[in-house]
Design an enzyme around this catalytic site. Sequence first.
Site, short mmCIF file in Angstrom:
data_model
loop_
_atom_site.label_atom_id
_atom_site.label_comp_id
_atom_site.label_asym_id
_atom_site.label_seq_id
_atom_site.Cartn_x
_atom_site.Cartn_y
_atom_site.Cartn_z
CG ASN A 60 -124.93 94.21 -6.80
OD1 ASN A 60 -123.94 93.48 -6.73
ND2 ASN A 60 -126.17 93.72 -6.84
CB SER A 107 -115.60 95.45 -12.05
OG SER A 107 -115.13 94.99 -13.29
CB SER A 108 -116.44 90.59 -13.02
OG SER A 108 -116.09 89.24 -13.25
CE1 TYR A 162 -120.96 89.86 -15.64
CE2 TYR A 162 -118.75 88.94 -15.90
CZ TYR A 162 -119.78 89.38 -15.09
OH TYR A 162 -119.63 89.34 -13.73
CE LYS A 219 -119.98 92.96 -14.16
NZ LYS A 219 -120.77 93.74 -13.17
#
Length: 253
Positions: free
Chosen positions: A91, A138-139, A152, A156
């Site tokens: 996480n 992830s995102s 970032y 991801k």
Amino acid sequence: MDLQLTGSRVLVTGGTRGIGRAIVETFVDEGAVVEFCARNAAEIEATEKALAGRAGRATGVQLDVADGPALTGWVAAAADRMGGIDAVVANVSALAVPDTEENWKASFDVDLMHTVRLAQAALPHLEASSNGSIVAISSVSGREADFASGPYGTMKTAIVGYISGLAFQLAGRGVRANVVSPGNTYFDDGFWQGAEKGMPDLFSMALGLNPTGRMGRPEEMARAVVFLSSPVSSFTTGTNLVVDGALTRGIQL
């Protein structure tokens, strides 16, 4: 629905705040035995106290996941304490958005390599489980280009690629691997609360993009993670579950 997680042994990285805290809490409420890590000892103690007396239990360890040997050592020690591992959740994120060399390194070490190291260290224990599961966070920034493209967003995206390959490699070995990609998620002391105060234009833009008219809540992301980690989701592997309130428009093929 009974997720069949009573007594399951789970590791979660970054379990004291935001989505990670909600993941720990949801597992505990399902009766799981959870070990989580975080860097702040006071936050670990507060989380343990807040979750005491529920269906399962949660114990925290102070750890910086960018420290590879410490992370792999924790996995081994936790497996000994719990008598094995059934599920792991990667996480932690460095949340390093600006495009600087320092942030590229931090994102690589924290977002990507901690996911890789956690999976590798846990794999022998997961193979010995009847429900071995890896879930990485992830995102939506890993799915499409947005304001967080750069360190970032790139890491991801890499997480999704890594987990997809891992799912294929491990499918015959009884271990599942999936990704949850949250949309913008609002919580106390989180990125978006900070943006609301310090970058109001960015906050308003992001809020306006979501057709639901709001941002997500940590518990909404956590429920997806815990479901994918459970025996109820036994035939789901290699998926990227996007939980974003229709924020992203691209068709995921």
